[in-house]
Design a protein around this motif. Sequence first.
Motif, PDB file in Angstrom:
ATOM      1  N   GLY A  82      33.319  49.967  39.134  1.00 41.55           N
ATOM      2  CA  GLY A  82      34.604  50.413  39.650  1.00 41.55           C
ATOM      3  C   GLY A  82      35.355  49.342  40.412  1.00 41.55           C
ATOM      4  O   GLY A  82      34.810  48.327  40.830  1.00 41.55           O
ATOM      5  N   GLY A  83      36.664  49.589  40.611  1.00 40.02           N
ATOM      6  CA  GLY A  83      37.502  48.647  41.345  1.00 40.02           C
ATOM      7  C   GLY A  83      37.935  47.485  40.476  1.00 40.02           C
ATOM      8  O   GLY A  83      37.477  47.299  39.352  1.00 40.02           O
ATOM      9  N   GLN A  84      38.837  46.652  41.014  1.00 39.18           N
ATOM     10  CA  GLN A  84      39.279  45.478  40.264  1.00 39.18           C
ATOM     11  C   GLN A  84      38.147  44.491  40.086  1.00 39.18           C
ATOM     12  O   GLN A  84      38.002  43.872  39.042  1.00 39.18           O
ATOM     13  CB  GLN A  84      40.449  44.789  40.982  1.00 39.18           C
ATOM     14  CG  GLN A  84      40.829  43.451  40.332  1.00 39.18           C
ATOM     15  CD  GLN A  84      42.155  42.911  40.811  1.00 39.18           C
ATOM     16  OE1 GLN A  84      43.128  43.639  40.886  1.00 39.18           O
ATOM     17  NE2 GLN A  84      42.190  41.625  41.138  1.00 39.18           N
ATOM     18  N   THR A  85      37.329  44.373  41.120  1.00 42.76           N
ATOM     19  CA  THR A  85      36.152  43.514  41.035  1.00 42.76           C
ATOM     20  C   THR A  85      35.062  44.145  41.900  1.00 42.76           C
ATOM     21  O   THR A  85      35.367  44.683  42.972  1.00 42.76           O
ATOM     22  CB  THR A  85      36.464  42.085  41.513  1.00 42.76           C
ATOM     23  OG1 THR A  85      35.294  41.275  41.396  1.00 42.76           O
ATOM     24  CG2 THR A  85      36.969  42.057  42.929  1.00 42.76           C
ATOM     25  N   PRO A  86      33.817  44.153  41.455  1.00 42.53           N
ATOM     26  CA  PRO A  86      32.760  44.821  42.219  1.00 42.53           C
ATOM     27  C   PRO A  86      32.585  44.195  43.603  1.00 42.53           C
ATOM     28  O   PRO A  86      32.409  42.986  43.722  1.00 42.53           O
ATOM     29  CB  PRO A  86      31.514  44.609  41.356  1.00 42.53           C
ATOM     30  CG  PRO A  86      32.030  44.296  39.990  1.00 42.53           C
ATOM     31  CD  PRO A  86      33.322  43.596  40.202  1.00 42.53           C
ATOM     32  N   ASP A  87      32.640  45.019  44.645  1.00 39.57           N
ATOM     33  CA  ASP A  87      32.416  44.481  45.985  1.00 39.57           C
ATOM     34  C   ASP A  87      30.924  44.504  46.313  1.00 39.57           C
ATOM     35  O   ASP A  87      30.100  45.023  45.549  1.00 39.57           O
ATOM     36  CB  ASP A  87      33.234  45.241  47.029  1.00 39.57           C
ATOM     37  CG  ASP A  87      32.895  46.729  47.083  1.00 39.57           C
ATOM     38  OD1 ASP A  87      31.779  47.116  46.670  1.00 39.57           O
ATOM     39  OD2 ASP A  87      33.755  47.506  47.526  1.00 39.57           O
TER      40      ASP A  87
END
Length: 466
Positions: free
Chosen positions: A172-177
């Motif tokens: 998920g998200g623009q890039t995995p945190d």
Amino acid sequence: MSQRRLFAGAQLRAIRTERRLKQSELAAALAISTSYLSQLENDDRPLTTALIDRLARAFPLDWRGVGAGDAEERLAALREANADPLFPEPLDAAQLARFAEQQPVLAERFIALHEAYRRGGQRLAMVDEALASESAGTARLPWEEVRDWFHLENNYVDSLDRAAEALASQLGGQTPDTGAIEAYLKDALSISLIYSGLQGLRSYDAEMGHLTVDPGQPVESRRFLLAHQLAALALKDEIAAVIEGAGLRTAASRQLLFVGLCNYAAGALLMPYRRFRAAAREVRHDIDRLAQAFGTSFEQTCHRLSTLQREDARGVPFFFCRVDMAGNITKRHSATRLQFARFGGACPLWIVHEAVAIPDRILVQLAETPDGVRYVSMAKGLVKPSGSYDRAPRRYAVALGCEASQAGEFVYADGLDLTAERAATRIGISCRICPRADCDQRAFPPSDRPISVDPDSRGVVPYRVG
């Protein structure tokens, strides 16, 4: 045989929209009138051969694949081969178009021969430099074999890159945190995380399922180490398939390739291909802005930019390298015609050596290689903290660059005079294989040329290159 009429109004409008150009500005770039461009955008008139050539040169990334027919793809490949400095007087656009249309089989064989010539030249340079180096007569070391494998793969591993991109979407998200990666390791892979500086940067106990990461590393480095381990476990089948097909000779080489592929997948996971490529084009490859957007380090971002070579969505062809304080090249890759020395250091006139001594400052250089090709390169000195007084920080510089023909896509080229005769620094690959006879920085003569020595005359070096 008549040439197929190509209407491309939608593509022209898309270029203007993405580049935020007015009709008058795009018309000026194509050397046509605004009214003519308006007719083209409304599909009232087809593109001419000359205009297709101008579009391909002015917007090589946007125009790639437009037309999508065999003839257009063949013509695009011919343009790339025709631009080689090997040809002092390349064919004009109309000649290339007739060649691609009327002699398709011969054109495709010409393209294949040029690609074989380019690859053969790279392999010959490897052999020449090996023979001239101190390691002549010995087999390639494992790290050299792995380095050359990545180079010949053009630093892009399609199956692994796509698998990492799909895994990033799951997180998920623009890039995995960091939190998403930690959660996946714990919940999906049953890995317990320990932050401790007593076992190196990263240590994984497969039997116990413990992953230990050094907390003294910068946050971007810690996140990359987590992504590396996630890729090693979640993408193990894809990585194993690549290693199986690599044909490496030794177990050490295969193990090094495993590490390299895990690092590659970690970069692809943190900077998913299509999102990263789109963001890079949006900011004209401004590395600091990209690093902020994706939560990555300056070096990680540079390295990822050099891997954007997916067939259906290529990025700007970049070269990338990392140089330490002694001038050793510890990372290298080039998707351009510039090839790095495999043994010894790089040309001392290259700006990356100055950048090592000036941390956190970006230096820019226009350079010209002996074949006449010009490159815009950016270099920045970096200091990576160790997290402890007992361990010295690591100091090095990274460099990223592209051919001057792509300078419009590279924010660091702004303000440079790309055409002036004396604007470019005349660099070589390394002294062992550089043909320049008049270089004041030459460390030793080229290995393939004789020298003459006059005891009664002395220049910068005590010999003349034949």
